[in-house]
Write a protein that holds these residues in place. Structure first.
Motif, PDB file in Angstrom:
ATOM      1  N   GLN A 164       0.820  -1.206   0.000  1.00 48.90           N
ATOM      2  CA  GLN A 164       0.000   0.000   0.000  1.00 48.90           C
ATOM      3  C   GLN A 164       0.861   1.267   0.000  1.00 48.90           C
ATOM      4  N   LEU A 165       1.913   1.256   0.827  1.00 44.92           N
ATOM      5  CA  LEU A 165       2.800   2.415   0.863  1.00 44.92           C
ATOM      6  C   LEU A 165       3.531   2.597  -0.468  1.00 44.92           C
ATOM      7  N   LEU A 166       3.928   1.490  -1.098  1.00 41.89           N
ATOM      8  CA  LEU A 166       4.583   1.565  -2.403  1.00 41.89           C
ATOM      9  C   LEU A 166       3.662   2.201  -3.435  1.00 41.89           C
ATOM     10  N   CYS A 167       2.430   1.720  -3.468  1.00 36.93           N
ATOM     11  CA  CYS A 167       1.458   2.251  -4.437  1.00 36.93           C
ATOM     12  C   CYS A 167       1.149   3.716  -4.147  1.00 36.93           C
ATOM     13  N   LEU A 168       1.027   4.068  -2.862  1.00 41.67           N
ATOM     14  CA  LEU A 168       0.779   5.472  -2.511  1.00 41.67           C
ATOM     15  C   LEU A 168       1.960   6.351  -2.920  1.00 41.67           C
ATOM     16  N   GLY A 169       3.181   5.804  -2.784  1.00 43.34           N
ATOM     17  CA  GLY A 169       4.351   6.566  -3.193  1.00 43.34           C
ATOM     18  C   GLY A 169       4.364   6.839  -4.688  1.00 43.34           C
ATOM     19  N   ILE A 170       4.002   5.822  -5.479  1.00 42.00           N
ATOM     20  CA  ILE A 170       3.942   5.999  -6.934  1.00 42.00           C
ATOM     21  C   ILE A 170       2.889   7.041  -7.299  1.00 42.00           C
ATOM     22  N   ILE A 171       1.713   6.904  -6.708  1.00 45.92           N
ATOM     23  CA  ILE A 171       0.643   7.874  -6.987  1.00 45.92           C
ATOM     24  C   ILE A 171       1.047   9.271  -6.523  1.00 45.92           C
ATOM     25  N   GLY A 172       1.714   9.331  -5.354  1.00 48.83           N
ATOM     26  CA  GLY A 172       2.145  10.624  -4.832  1.00 48.83           C
ATOM     27  C   GLY A 172       3.141  11.318  -5.747  1.00 48.83           C
ATOM     28  N   LYS A 173       3.995  10.539  -6.422  1.00 51.20           N
ATOM     29  CA  LYS A 173       4.956  11.119  -7.362  1.00 51.20           C
ATOM     30  C   LYS A 173       4.235  11.847  -8.493  1.00 51.20           C
ATOM     31  N   TYR A 174       3.204  11.219  -9.023  1.00 52.23           N
ATOM     32  CA  TYR A 174       2.437  11.837 -10.104  1.00 52.23           C
ATOM     33  C   TYR A 174       1.651  13.054  -9.595  1.00 52.23           C
ATOM     34  N   ILE A 175       1.076  12.918  -8.407  1.00 53.50           N
ATOM     35  CA  ILE A 175       0.321  14.038  -7.838  1.00 53.50           C
ATOM     36  C   ILE A 175       1.239  15.228  -7.582  1.00 53.50           C
ATOM     37  N   GLY A 176       2.468  14.945  -7.127  1.00 58.66           N
ATOM     38  CA  GLY A 176       3.429  16.024  -6.905  1.00 58.66           C
ATOM     39  C   GLY A 176       3.746  16.772  -8.192  1.00 58.66           C
ATOM     40  N   LYS A 177       3.888  16.042  -9.294  1.00 59.25           N
ATOM     41  CA  LYS A 177       4.127  16.682 -10.585  1.00 59.25           C
ATOM     42  C   LYS A 177       2.932  17.548 -10.986  1.00 59.25           C
ATOM     43  N   ILE A 178       1.746  17.025 -10.783  1.00 59.22           N
ATOM     44  CA  ILE A 178       0.537  17.793 -11.106  1.00 59.22           C
ATOM     45  C   ILE A 178       0.476  19.060 -10.256  1.00 59.22           C
ATOM     46  N   PHE A 179       0.821  18.940  -8.981  1.00 56.75           N
ATOM     47  CA  PHE A 179       0.794  20.074  -8.062  1.00 56.75           C
ATOM     48  C   PHE A 179       1.721  21.188  -8.537  1.00 56.75           C
ATOM     49  N   LEU A 180       2.933  20.802  -8.993  1.00 57.74           N
ATOM     50  CA  LEU A 180       3.877  21.803  -9.479  1.00 57.74           C
ATOM     51  C   LEU A 180       3.374  22.471 -10.760  1.00 57.74           C
ATOM     52  N   GLU A 181       2.728  21.690 -11.625  1.00 54.40           N
ATOM     53  CA  GLU A 181       2.208  22.264 -12.868  1.00 54.40           C
ATOM     54  C   GLU A 181       1.077  23.248 -12.600  1.00 54.40           C
ATOM     55  N   THR A 182       0.220  22.926 -11.639  1.00 55.77           N
ATOM     56  CA  THR A 182      -0.935  23.794 -11.378  1.00 55.77           C
ATOM     57  C   THR A 182      -0.541  25.121 -10.739  1.00 55.77           C
ATOM     58  N   LYS A 183       0.640  25.200 -10.155  1.00 57.12           N
ATOM     59  CA  LYS A 183       1.076  26.459  -9.555  1.00 57.12           C
ATOM     60  C   LYS A 183       1.407  27.519 -10.606  1.00 57.12           C
ATOM     61  N   LYS A 184       1.702  27.059 -11.832  1.00 49.87           N
ATOM     62  CA  LYS A 184       2.034  27.969 -12.937  1.00 49.87           C
ATOM     63  C   LYS A 184       3.229  28.870 -12.607  1.00 49.87           C
TER      64      LYS A 184
END
Length: 310
Positions: free
Chosen positions: A275-295
């Protein structure tokens, strides 16, 4: 005109050597030259060297960032500032041989291609561990991504203005240039050359930085890790269901429902780790999205040769 984009980070010793090496080839290239040096927040005398060079040669231009934004940002800034009909990206440490430029110019002028890329024919002089992981990265990314990348390819390439304009349309904050160069398409031919060592200074790329850079490439150009996380989750659920049926059947037949605490703890720890592994993978993508949305801007320029002249 040929624009030469050159990212620099703590390269005070390499800049004069690079400039001299390219200038020797100017008659052979038969092109008007424009140098675009990008100082990526260096903390040595790189900026002073660029100021002096721009002061004595009007074809030399530079941008200096307010801090270190990384090579990807420097490449993007350089491409935005380049005005040539042809644009090349080169490392200032002369690991990219300037003597290939005349051949690359001839190829792009006489053949129906938009880009001449370069790749290392070998990895002589590179640590074996780094070479091994580099080869595995290219094998992996080419299997899980629809954007194919050439093993050993360098950022050093000669591009037409049309291709450069296409790359500049990709204004994302999270950049992986090797992938972007491939993603935009256009007809590209590669030429190989033996690996070269730096002429001066020390590289700022260590194993950890290269590892993180490779992870960025995988995340930016493939959703395979998310698919793997989904598959692992589904397999875990299926395995848990089978185990539950087995436990119920065993309890009904043998009236033994209290034994097995060690195995239960192991299963809980195993599933928790998944579960932690999968959350880490998903978190990596979410982090990228977060940086993009900041513009946020990809880079901030503190000084250019034009502001100094003005």
């Amino acid at each position: 005109m040929l624009s030469i984009v050159v990212p620099c980070y703590n390269e005070q010793e390499s800049i004069p050597l690079f400039y001299q090496a390219v200038e020797k080839l100017r008659p052979e290239m038969g092109q008007e030259l424009e140098y675009v040096f990008v100082n990526d927040g260096s903390n040595d005398e790189t900026l002073s060297e660029l100021r002096a060079l721009a002061g004595k040669d009007s074809s030399v231009h530079y941008l200096s960032f307010s801090r270190a934004f990384g090579k990807e940002a420097a490449l993007y800034a350089g491409l935005q500032s380049a005005t040539g009909d042809l644009v090349t990206v080169m490392d200032v440490d002369l690991q990219d041989p300037p003597e290939l430029l005349p051949k690359m110019i001839h190829m792009i002028q006489t053949q129906d291609i938009d880009c001449v890329g370069t790749r290392r024919a070998d990895r002589a002089g590179e640590p074996r561990l780094r070479s091994f992981f580099a080869r595995q990265f290219y094998r992996l990314i080419n299997r899980i991504s629809s954007t194919q990348m050439v093993d050993g390819a360098r950022d050093f390439r000669l591009m037409t203005r049309q291709m450069v304009n296409a790359i500049l349309q990709l204004s994302e904050y999270n950049r992986f240039s090797k992938g972007l160069f491939s993603w935009v398409g256009f007809n590209t031919k590669y030429i190989s050359y033996p690996n070269r060592e730096r002429v001066a200074g020390q590289t700022s790329w260590n194993f950890w930085k290269l590892f993180n850079y490779s992870l960025d490439g995988i995340v930016n150009f493939s959703d395979a890790p998310l698919n793997i996380a989904s598959f692992v989750g589904a397999a875990s659920c299926f395995g848990a269901a089978i185990a539950m049926i087995f436990i119920v059947v065993r309890a009904l037949l043998f009236h033994n429902s209290a034994a097995g605490w060690p195995s239960l703890v192991c299963i809980i720890l195993f599933l928790g780790g998944l579960q932690l592994l999968c959350l880490g993978i998903i978190g990596k993508y979410i982090g990228k999205i977060f940086l993009e949305t900041k513009k946020r801007p990809v880079y901030i320029v503190k000084e250019t040769d034009k502001t100094v002249k003005d």
